[in-house]
Design a protein around this motif. Sequence first.
Motif, short mmCIF file in Angstrom:
data_model
loop_
_atom_site.label_atom_id
_atom_site.label_comp_id
_atom_site.label_asym_id
_atom_site.label_seq_id
_atom_site.Cartn_x
_atom_site.Cartn_y
_atom_site.Cartn_z
N MET A 7 3.66 14.90 1.48
CA MET A 7 4.29 14.68 0.23
C MET A 7 3.21 15.11 -0.93
O MET A 7 3.46 15.86 -2.02
CB MET A 7 4.45 13.24 0.11
CG MET A 7 5.90 12.71 0.81
SD MET A 7 6.08 11.13 0.71
CE MET A 7 6.35 10.71 -1.11
N SER A 8 2.05 14.89 -0.59
CA SER A 8 1.13 15.26 -1.68
C SER A 8 0.81 16.88 -1.57
O SER A 8 0.40 17.20 -2.91
CB SER A 8 -0.25 14.73 -1.25
OG SER A 8 -0.95 15.27 -0.08
N ARG A 47 2.09 11.13 3.88
CA ARG A 47 1.69 10.99 2.65
C ARG A 47 1.08 12.32 2.42
O ARG A 47 0.83 12.88 1.28
CB ARG A 47 0.55 9.90 2.42
CG ARG A 47 -0.05 9.69 0.99
CD ARG A 47 0.84 9.50 -0.02
NE ARG A 47 1.64 8.18 0.26
CZ ARG A 47 1.65 7.18 -0.66
NH1 ARG A 47 0.47 7.26 -1.42
NH2 ARG A 47 2.27 6.30 -0.42
N CYS A 66 2.64 7.39 8.65
CA CYS A 66 2.49 7.11 7.04
C CYS A 66 1.22 8.03 6.57
O CYS A 66 1.61 8.69 5.43
CB CYS A 66 2.26 5.70 6.83
SG CYS A 66 3.87 4.71 6.93
N SER A 67 0.14 8.08 7.12
CA SER A 67 -0.90 9.17 6.91
C SER A 67 -0.28 10.63 6.72
O SER A 67 -0.57 11.27 6.04
CB SER A 67 -2.07 8.99 7.75
OG SER A 67 -2.52 7.61 7.85
N LYS A 109 0.85 -1.18 0.11
CA LYS A 109 -0.23 0.09 -0.03
C LYS A 109 0.77 1.26 -0.14
O LYS A 109 0.46 2.17 -0.76
CB LYS A 109 -0.78 -0.04 1.32
CG LYS A 109 -1.97 -1.19 0.98
CD LYS A 109 -2.94 -1.27 2.31
CE LYS A 109 -4.28 -2.09 2.04
NZ LYS A 109 -3.80 -3.54 1.88
N VAL A 110 2.00 1.29 0.74
CA VAL A 110 2.80 2.19 0.66
C VAL A 110 3.68 2.45 -0.50
O VAL A 110 3.98 3.46 -0.86
CB VAL A 110 3.69 2.66 2.05
CG1 VAL A 110 4.25 3.69 2.43
CG2 VAL A 110 2.44 2.80 3.10
N LYS A 140 9.69 12.94 -1.67
CA LYS A 140 10.02 11.39 -1.49
C LYS A 140 11.47 11.20 -1.40
O LYS A 140 12.44 11.79 -2.31
CB LYS A 140 9.49 10.56 -2.66
CG LYS A 140 9.65 9.17 -2.68
CD LYS A 140 9.09 8.26 -3.74
CE LYS A 140 9.12 6.74 -3.56
NZ LYS A 140 8.43 6.08 -4.83
N LEU A 163 -5.99 9.61 1.74
CA LEU A 163 -4.72 9.34 2.24
C LEU A 163 -3.79 8.60 1.11
O LEU A 163 -2.35 8.86 1.36
CB LEU A 163 -4.74 8.33 3.35
CG LEU A 163 -5.52 8.62 4.66
CD1 LEU A 163 -5.32 7.60 5.57
CD2 LEU A 163 -5.10 9.94 4.98
N GLY A 164 -4.18 8.35 -0.16
CA GLY A 164 -3.42 8.05 -1.17
C GLY A 164 -2.75 6.82 -1.00
O GLY A 164 -1.55 6.53 -1.62
N PHE A 165 -2.95 5.84 0.03
CA PHE A 165 -2.59 4.37 0.01
C PHE A 165 -3.19 3.43 -0.78
O PHE A 165 -3.89 2.55 -0.75
CB PHE A 165 -2.88 4.07 1.68
CG PHE A 165 -1.89 4.75 2.53
CD1 PHE A 165 -0.70 5.03 2.35
CD2 PHE A 165 -2.51 5.13 3.76
CE1 PHE A 165 0.00 5.77 3.50
CE2 PHE A 165 -2.00 5.79 4.57
CZ PHE A 165 -0.55 6.17 4.41
N TRP A 199 6.97 0.73 -0.35
CA TRP A 199 8.32 0.51 -0.19
C TRP A 199 8.83 -0.70 -0.69
O TRP A 199 7.82 -1.75 -0.62
CB TRP A 199 8.68 0.68 1.29
CG TRP A 199 8.51 2.10 1.68
CD1 TRP A 199 8.59 3.40 1.12
CD2 TRP A 199 7.97 2.63 2.95
NE1 TRP A 199 8.51 4.46 1.91
CE2 TRP A 199 8.13 4.07 3.01
CE3 TRP A 199 7.81 2.07 4.31
CZ2 TRP A 199 8.07 4.79 4.26
CZ3 TRP A 199 7.45 2.74 5.38
CH2 TRP A 199 7.65 4.13 5.43
#
Length: 299
Positions: free
Chosen positions: A234-235, A231, A227-228, A200-201, A241, A287-289, A203
Amino acid sequence: MELYRKWGWTEDDFLLAFRKNPQIMELAEKNFSSKMDFLVNKMGWHPADVAGSSVALNYSLEKYIIPRCLVIRVLLSKGLRKFSDSFNTSGHAVHDGLRAVKNTVEDVAVALVISLESDKFKENIKKVTSMGVPPSSATFMRALYMFARVNESERVQKMELYRKWGWTEDDFLLAFRKNPQIMELAEKNFSSKMDFLVTKVGWLPADVAGSPIVIVFSLRNWIIPRCSVIRILMSKGLIVKGEFSMATLLGTGKDYFLDRFVVKYQEQVPELPSIFKVQMGLSEPGLGFEQKEVGVKQL
């Protein structure tokens, strides 16, 4: 006083012991004598050394003193300076030595290591060192502990699990050397964290192996909230990244993470504190996951 004299204490020794630990006066003769017999006659320490660390006499002989003394003896025989500096063979700093073992090795680990037959113990030491964990390493005792807890068939099953999630043998060895506790994780626990971080992330499995401390943290209460936050930052272009390592993102303390990634950007992203605090689901919208196809390497 006759009892203390019998065991080699001078009056000055007694006064020193009493000032440090008045409870010694409550010890029954049999209790006191059994501990002095072990420490003086079997371990070879001077009575004055015991007087100087008299609080050690409060502990259980069978459950505390003997197991830790035997562990210390093994550690010293392996040249582990970490212990020999504070607990040498003449018995100085008896209590410091016992406390050092207590703070470094889990109680159950002490019991397991001591309960192993000598040949098995030596065999496990060879296995751990062959995996690149020298006796001088800070993780050596934890690695030895894992070999005492996880039998051969369980290790084979765990290796299959690691292969399933894309770890090569080198990846596993790197992860084990850094954090032997990974072998304690149940299949469902390990898989849920790898599924989130890899699938999902996005990596790479090797990235997780390089920072294995992250997979001992709670998925819901630690990994997902961080991670939320990352993300979202980053968005919005607030961080890029690759700017921070996985160890920095997931392995640092809560206060550091809050200061560095939440408080710092709170004006630009007011919802960050609530995102960090709320226990979020894997598929929380926005969240973009998204699901990612990840190439999996085989051993």
